[in-house]
Design a protein around this motif. Sequence first.
Motif, PDB file in Angstrom:
ATOM      1  N   ARG A   2       0.827  -1.189   0.000  1.00 42.47           N
ATOM      2  CA  ARG A   2       0.000   0.000   0.000  1.00 42.47           C
ATOM      3  C   ARG A   2       0.870   1.252   0.000  1.00 42.47           C
ATOM      4  NH1 ARG A   2      -5.374   0.039   3.396  1.00 42.47           N
ATOM      5  NH2 ARG A   2      -5.612   1.715   1.908  1.00 42.47           N
ATOM      6  N   GLU A   3       0.395   2.260  -0.742  1.00 43.07           N
ATOM      7  CA  GLU A   3       1.120   3.524  -0.811  1.00 43.07           C
ATOM      8  C   GLU A   3       0.472   4.542   0.116  1.00 43.07           C
ATOM      9  OE1 GLU A   3       2.621   6.860  -4.063  1.00 43.07           O
ATOM     10  OE2 GLU A   3       1.070   5.403  -4.615  1.00 43.07           O
ATOM     11  N   VAL A   4       1.292   5.357   0.736  1.00 42.97           N
ATOM     12  CA  VAL A   4       0.808   6.435   1.591  1.00 42.97           C
ATOM     13  C   VAL A   4       1.295   7.753   1.011  1.00 42.97           C
ATOM     14  CG1 VAL A   4       0.736   7.411   3.916  1.00 42.97           C
ATOM     15  CG2 VAL A   4       0.977   4.927   3.613  1.00 42.97           C
ATOM     16  N   ILE A   5       0.352   8.644   0.704  1.00 36.98           N
ATOM     17  CA  ILE A   5       0.698   9.969   0.207  1.00 36.98           C
ATOM     18  C   ILE A   5       0.382  10.974   1.305  1.00 36.98           C
ATOM     19  CG2 ILE A   5       0.289  11.729  -1.549  1.00 36.98           C
ATOM     20  CD1 ILE A   5      -0.531   9.491  -3.458  1.00 36.98           C
ATOM     21  N   LEU A   6       1.383  11.753   1.693  1.00 38.74           N
ATOM     22  CA  LEU A   6       1.236  12.723   2.775  1.00 38.74           C
ATOM     23  C   LEU A   6       1.230  14.130   2.191  1.00 38.74           C
ATOM     24  CD1 LEU A   6       3.612  10.405   3.695  1.00 38.74           C
ATOM     25  CD2 LEU A   6       2.861  11.289   5.912  1.00 38.74           C
ATOM     26  N   ILE A   7       0.275  14.939   2.623  1.00 39.04           N
ATOM     27  CA  ILE A   7       0.148  16.312   2.138  1.00 39.04           C
ATOM     28  C   ILE A   7       0.474  17.271   3.271  1.00 39.04           C
ATOM     29  CG2 ILE A   7      -1.370  18.039   1.112  1.00 39.04           C
ATOM     30  CD1 ILE A   7      -3.042  15.759  -0.034  1.00 39.04           C
ATOM     31  N   ALA A   8       1.544  18.049   3.090  1.00 41.01           N
ATOM     32  CA  ALA A   8       1.971  19.026   4.098  1.00 41.01           C
ATOM     33  C   ALA A   8       1.121  20.285   3.990  1.00 41.01           C
ATOM     34  CB  ALA A   8       3.449  19.359   3.912  1.00 41.01           C
ATOM     35  N   VAL A  42       3.946  15.643  -0.503  1.00 38.41           N
ATOM     36  CA  VAL A  42       3.803  16.843  -1.317  1.00 38.41           C
ATOM     37  C   VAL A  42       3.268  17.957  -0.432  1.00 38.41           C
ATOM     38  CG1 VAL A  42       3.426  15.632  -3.496  1.00 38.41           C
ATOM     39  CG2 VAL A  42       1.469  16.188  -2.043  1.00 38.41           C
ATOM     40  N   ARG A  43       3.431  19.188  -0.862  1.00 36.87           N
ATOM     41  CA  ARG A  43       2.938  20.334  -0.103  1.00 36.87           C
ATOM     42  C   ARG A  43       1.744  20.941  -0.834  1.00 36.87           C
ATOM     43  NH1 ARG A  43       4.328  23.631   3.862  1.00 36.87           N
ATOM     44  NH2 ARG A  43       6.305  22.585   4.184  1.00 36.87           N
ATOM     45  N   GLU A  44       0.681  21.195  -0.085  1.00 31.47           N
ATOM     46  CA  GLU A  44      -0.443  21.879  -0.699  1.00 31.47           C
ATOM     47  C   GLU A  44      -0.043  23.316  -0.993  1.00 31.47           C
ATOM     48  OE1 GLU A  44      -3.968  22.634   1.524  1.00 31.47           O
ATOM     49  OE2 GLU A  44      -2.917  23.367   3.273  1.00 31.47           O
ATOM     50  N   ASP A  45      -0.559  23.839  -2.098  1.00 28.71           N
ATOM     51  CA  ASP A  45      -0.185  25.184  -2.521  1.00 28.71           C
ATOM     52  C   ASP A  45      -1.259  25.663  -3.475  1.00 28.71           C
ATOM     53  OD1 ASP A  45       0.959  27.480  -3.725  1.00 28.71           O
ATOM     54  OD2 ASP A  45       2.974  26.714  -3.354  1.00 28.71           O
ATOM     55  N   VAL A  69      -2.797  10.921   3.763  1.00 27.39           N
ATOM     56  CA  VAL A  69      -2.597  11.467   5.099  1.00 27.39           C
ATOM     57  C   VAL A  69      -2.330  12.952   4.930  1.00 27.39           C
ATOM     58  CG1 VAL A  69      -1.177  11.389   7.176  1.00 27.39           C
ATOM     59  CG2 VAL A  69      -1.680   9.274   5.927  1.00 27.39           C
ATOM     60  N   SER A  70      -3.283  13.764   5.366  1.00 26.44           N
ATOM     61  CA  SER A  70      -3.228  15.174   4.984  1.00 26.44           C
ATOM     62  C   SER A  70      -3.375  16.126   6.160  1.00 26.44           C
ATOM     63  CB  SER A  70      -4.336  15.483   3.966  1.00 26.44           C
ATOM     64  OG  SER A  70      -4.368  16.863   3.666  1.00 26.44           O
ATOM     65  N   MET A  71      -2.506  17.157   6.146  1.00 30.03           N
ATOM     66  CA  MET A  71      -2.659  18.298   7.048  1.00 30.03           C
ATOM     67  C   MET A  71      -3.223  19.495   6.287  1.00 30.03           C
ATOM     68  SD  MET A  71       0.836  18.109   9.376  1.00 30.03           S
ATOM     69  CE  MET A  71       0.327  19.453  10.456  1.00 30.03           C
ATOM     70  N   GLY A  72      -3.612  19.303   5.036  1.00 34.33           N
ATOM     71  CA  GLY A  72      -4.054  20.397   4.177  1.00 34.33           C
ATOM     72  C   GLY A  72      -5.357  21.032   4.630  1.00 34.33           C
ATOM     73  N   ARG A  73      -5.494  22.324   4.307  1.00 32.02           N
ATOM     74  CA  ARG A  73      -6.702  23.059   4.670  1.00 32.02           C
ATOM     75  C   ARG A  73      -7.267  23.894   3.526  1.00 32.02           C
ATOM     76  NH1 ARG A  73      -4.877  25.265  10.681  1.00 32.02           N
ATOM     77  NH2 ARG A  73      -5.375  23.357  11.851  1.00 32.02           N
ATOM     78  N   HIS A  74      -6.534  24.056   2.437  1.00 34.40           N
ATOM     79  CA  HIS A  74      -7.071  24.833   1.316  1.00 34.40           C
ATOM     80  C   HIS A  74      -8.351  24.189   0.790  1.00 34.40           C
ATOM     81  CE1 HIS A  74      -4.242  27.999   0.648  1.00 34.40           C
ATOM     82  NE2 HIS A  74      -3.206  27.198   0.460  1.00 34.40           N
ATOM     83  N   LYS A  75      -9.272  24.990   0.340  1.00 31.19           N
ATOM     84  CA  LYS A  75     -10.501  24.456  -0.251  1.00 31.19           C
ATOM     85  C   LYS A  75     -10.183  23.552  -1.431  1.00 31.19           C
ATOM     86  CE  LYS A  75     -14.936  25.786  -2.276  1.00 31.19           C
ATOM     87  NZ  LYS A  75     -14.795  24.860  -3.415  1.00 31.19           N
ATOM     88  N   THR A  76      -9.203  23.948  -2.238  1.00 29.42           N
ATOM     89  CA  THR A  76      -8.844  23.111  -3.389  1.00 29.42           C
ATOM     90  C   THR A  76      -8.318  21.751  -2.930  1.00 29.42           C
ATOM     91  OG1 THR A  76      -6.695  24.229  -3.426  1.00 29.42           O
ATOM     92  CG2 THR A  76      -8.373  25.024  -4.959  1.00 29.42           C
ATOM     93  N   THR A  77      -7.559  21.740  -1.841  1.00 29.06           N
ATOM     94  CA  THR A  77      -7.051  20.480  -1.305  1.00 29.06           C
ATOM     95  C   THR A  77      -8.192  19.612  -0.800  1.00 29.06           C
ATOM     96  OG1 THR A  77      -5.021  21.592  -0.593  1.00 29.06           O
ATOM     97  CG2 THR A  77      -5.489  19.443   0.385  1.00 29.06           C
ATOM     98  N   LEU A  78      -9.124  20.214  -0.055  1.00 34.52           N
ATOM     99  CA  LEU A  78     -10.241  19.445   0.496  1.00 34.52           C
ATOM    100  C   LEU A  78     -11.144  18.919  -0.610  1.00 34.52           C
ATOM    101  CD1 LEU A  78     -11.148  21.619   3.627  1.00 34.52           C
ATOM    102  CD2 LEU A  78      -9.565  19.696   3.440  1.00 34.52           C
ATOM    103  N   ASP A  79     -11.371  19.715  -1.650  1.00 32.45           N
ATOM    104  CA  ASP A  79     -12.167  19.240  -2.788  1.00 32.45           C
ATOM    105  C   ASP A  79     -11.477  18.055  -3.460  1.00 32.45           C
ATOM    106  OD1 ASP A  79     -14.067  21.179  -2.344  1.00 32.45           O
ATOM    107  OD2 ASP A  79     -13.328  22.547  -3.897  1.00 32.45           O
ATOM    108  N   PHE A  80     -10.166  18.137  -3.611  1.00 32.92           N
ATOM    109  CA  PHE A  80      -9.373  17.058  -4.203  1.00 32.92           C
ATOM    110  C   PHE A  80      -9.521  15.785  -3.380  1.00 32.92           C
ATOM    111  CE2 PHE A  80      -5.427  14.632  -4.237  1.00 32.92           C
ATOM    112  CZ  PHE A  80      -5.150  14.489  -5.582  1.00 32.92           C
TER     113      PHE A  80
END
Length: 280
Positions: A2-8, A42-45, A69-80
Amino acid sequence: MREVILIARDECFSPHSEANDQAILQAVEQRLTARGYKTTMVREDLRSDISLSLGRDEEGDSQTDTLWVSMGRHKTTLDFLRKKEQQGMAVVNSADGVGICVSRSRLDELMRRERIPLPPVEGTHGYWLKRGDTSAQSHDDIVFAADEQERDSALRRFHDRGISLVVVSSHVTGDVVKFYGVEGTSFFWFCYPTDDGVTKYGDEWRNGSAHHYPFDVEGLRREAERLSRLVGVPVYGGDAVITGQGQFFIIDFNDWPSFSRCRETAADAITELLVNKYLK
């Protein structure tokens, strides 16, 4: 495997905590890698697309065994991330849960509806005003008002800035404690920020140095975890005020804090959650 993708988290959502927010996610990634999981961070931006950062076609990436696994808060990140959840992938913390935490007005409404212990709207020791449309990005987004006149003046300043949603609650005197938890694990940790003087904006000093009033720690843990389940954020933190009579009020609740005072133990607990619940 399994792959884990983490979003800073984007730095605009980490005022005074940029390095600490990055450090907790890196600590979790290191533990997952040590256990043999493939990880990508990856970093949300706002200026870039997460799929492009990963070098992938978003629509073509439909592997349901990918854990986000995400710490993101941008609306675009949450929609994604909502799209990933709709495709059957697991996301920690959930996009909708983060959305509730980010929208302070929605969080306040949920807490009052579910009778989570929080300060009343009216009081005699002043008021706190917080922007209700998103999480605080500067000290101007959290304002103390000594009385009703100052409260109304502060409310007008928010409106002048184009912020129509503002959460207002009364100030409660007592010890300020910061708490951190990971749902479904034994990890629950709290501290008194005035003991070491490390604060984000210094607002904790409004209540003075901690008296360390005795209180029901297990009761606070139960209410905090109940809230984490209601919201949908198993990795959480917040602030509470403990009165001289031992009563506690939750005054803030956040999706995935920095855990800076207890990073290593928290990273162990978060990894335990991910491995035992999502990566089996």
